[in-house]
Design an enzyme around this catalytic site. Sequence first.
Site, PDB file in Angstrom:
ATOM      1  N   ARG A  46       0.823  -1.273  -0.082  1.00  0.00           N
ATOM      2  CA  ARG A  46      -0.052  -0.051  -0.010  1.00  0.00           C
ATOM      3  C   ARG A  46       0.795   1.305  -0.110  1.00  0.00           C
ATOM      4  NH1 ARG A  46      -3.416  -2.934   4.165  1.00  0.00           N
ATOM      5  NH2 ARG A  46      -2.327  -1.437   5.868  1.00  0.00           N
ATOM      6  N   CYS A 105      13.750 -15.179  -4.818  1.00  0.00           N
ATOM      7  CA  CYS A 105      12.741 -15.422  -3.675  1.00  0.00           C
ATOM      8  C   CYS A 105      13.172 -16.300  -2.568  1.00  0.00           C
ATOM      9  CB  CYS A 105      11.517 -16.279  -4.432  1.00  0.00           C
ATOM     10  SG  CYS A 105      10.505 -15.445  -5.548  1.00  0.00           S
ATOM     11  N   GLY A 111       0.456  -6.011  -8.076  1.00  0.00           N
ATOM     12  CA  GLY A 111       0.565  -6.858  -9.054  1.00  0.00           C
ATOM     13  C   GLY A 111       1.569  -7.892  -9.373  1.00  0.00           C
ATOM     14  N   CYS A 147      -2.038 -19.054  -6.161  1.00  0.00           N
ATOM     15  CA  CYS A 147      -0.901 -18.250  -6.056  1.00  0.00           C
ATOM     16  C   CYS A 147      -0.708 -17.299  -5.048  1.00  0.00           C
ATOM     17  CB  CYS A 147      -1.236 -17.333  -7.545  1.00  0.00           C
ATOM     18  SG  CYS A 147      -1.696 -18.342  -8.883  1.00  0.00           S
TER      19      CYS A 147
END
Length: 438
Positions: A20, A83, A116, A214
């Site tokens: 955010r 990751c 996104g 996901c």
Amino acid sequence: MVANKVYVIGVGMSKFIKPRGEVDYPEFALEAAVKALNDAGVTYDAVEYAAVGYVYGDSTAGQRVLYQLGMTQIPIINVNNNCSTGSTALYQARNAVASGQVECAMALGFERMARGSLTSTFADRTNPLDHVNIVMASEVGFDPKSPPAAQIFGNAGIAYMEKYGATSRHLAQIAEKNHRHSALNPYSQFRDIYTLEQVEQSPKVFGPLTKLQCCPTSDGAGCSILASEAFISKHNLWDVAVEIVSQVMATDSPRMLSTDAIEWAGCDMTRRAAIEAYKKAGITPNDVQVIELHDCFSANELLTYDGLGLTKQGEAHTLIDSGNNTYGGKYVINPSGGLISKGHPLGATGLAQCTELVWQLRNWTGDRQVANATYALQHNVGLGGAVVITIYKKANGNATQPRVGYNPAIEARGITQEEYEKAASNIKHRASFLEAKL
């Protein structure tokens, strides 16, 4: 050379939230670090080395965070390994202690992400994943409308189903399980429980993968404090210590560039690291009770069952059919909710996995506690690629009561001025910009 034993003595994390932009990385990363130091009962002055992981951010963001605790001039190493960044920071900190270089080290990971799907940040240079993308495009095509990572893992899942008889329902069952687990985790980005049908009927992302299968983009941070036996004895910290009995990092083998879509997801490096990790720990998969593994997509959790040796090759779906991947079964996999539901702030993920497993081995996790947890396994993978597998063992004399005045495993709080003061360096050389924050 015989490595020194290394223990986790403190862990902490922030809540994982939707990106955010309301809270910046110095704030939630500081929160995780303060919580970990308070959990260990030491100040930042005890930390002799810090490895700080993040993927999206300018260089030396680690210093920007930790200077808030003190400008003590220790080595601060900034880590980016996709990751698996958080576990790579953990790997670096553990090596610093195991080698005898230091007695106490910090591994900190955080991420402030854009909303996104993941995209390449630098369009003016070679994409590090171009090799696997080229192979994938030549074999099965490339969909410009679908996220590249979803295509890699989705195609791997499709190949596994075609080769071994797993179904799309098995993938949905993994996601249903992890969302159900996350309802008991106050740090999870999502805590809603979904039916199997809701998981299956959520919007399609790629192939058999739906939105609820996901992981989301997330903001958040995690931190672990590691120490030697001598440090723990000196500071009387055996009540909180959890041993890292083995840790292995591996990178891709040539199989990743084969025509086998299963291998595009880096399965071979997981196999290699798992075999080595079990050997170093002197155990087998049968000795493990609780596992936090990298379920960025439900397909990857399925593939990883095989890679970690939890099932024979090609039989991952039988673990789901038997119920041996959740409470009441042989293993409890992703009791935190995993990446799918807890969230996936890339640099923080590996440290959040560590935090959950340490809490589990301390028997602190309340309604999500795994019964009789003695060994815990962590799997954190990044395409490109790297995987880190860490095996933890319950130590004797673990604390029955957290020293921070509440149980952080079942209650997610922010930090107070008093908690910050307990964690910060006693030497008054903190960065002045902090004073406006607290």
